[in-house]
Motif scaffolding. Sequence first.
Motif: not given
Length: 318
Positions: A163-164, A179-183, A187-189
């Motif tokens: 996410i920018q 939120d930028a995540s992975s279960q 995780d993203g940023t």
Amino acid sequence: MSSNSLGRGEAGSIFIQVTEAVDLIGRSTDNSLVSSVSARARSSANAGNLTVDAKQLNIRDGAQLSVRNDGVGTAGTLQVNADRISLSNNGNITATSTSGEGGDIFLNSQNLQLRNGSSISATAGLAGGGGNGGNIIIDTDSLAAVNRSSITANAFTGRGGNIQITTQGIFQSPDSRFDASSQFGVDGTVEVRSLGLEPDEALVPYNRVFIPMDEVMKNSCFAQRKKKQVRLVITDNGGLPAGPGDSVMPMPLFSAEGLDEELETQSPPPSSPAPDDSGWQEGDPVVEATGIIKTKDGRTLLGMVGSSLPNAEDAICR
């Protein structure tokens, strides 16, 4: 309004260009259908792209703008160019995939608002599958996310999206989230870029070389408290006028021409010690000003009424 693919071919793209507003509002009476514009695929093919160019985009009461792939293909790209983008009451902008790569979202606006449970999301792996979360790129002058709203780029087993956000001002309520995540993946940023000054850049460094107050006072022209002198006391309504239409009582004004006479009439009796010309010394107290002196050249100075100054020019610190 939709563009779908049920077989091997990719879904078509949708391009909307209007001079005023695009409004997506509400659901059907049985809540089975929502007002929406979508580019969707249900197979291994890729979903189409969706682009909206408008002055305003309003999405509210459960309506949505979306690109989606319910198969193993990639979700399309969703782009909005509008002066104002407003999402309220569970309004949604989404790019989702069941097990393929998530789609990307690009939003360009002057004002972007998310209210009352609204969301912008790029999600991959809805069925617990792979695929990386899509990216969300937002360029707006101002961004507000309030009342349980969210901006998310999530994945299940793949990498979370990025996410920018580039903005001049951002407001996020405590119950809203970015939120930028992975279960089960990486995780993203989430990156917020401000076009204004950073807090450190807005501060002017202070001068680290301080001048001792004793040195400042030693060379000043303040009167000495030890010497006997006449005090001028002004009494009136204080600093505030009695009523809205009244003026504030000013301090007395003494002109340079009449200063000698004023000093002569208010000078100490002859028995008082002669003024000490040695100047202010360390340890001598400081006396507050009791009047305003107007010099011949138009300057206004704070001074001591009743002091032994021979003329107004001597009240100027050299």
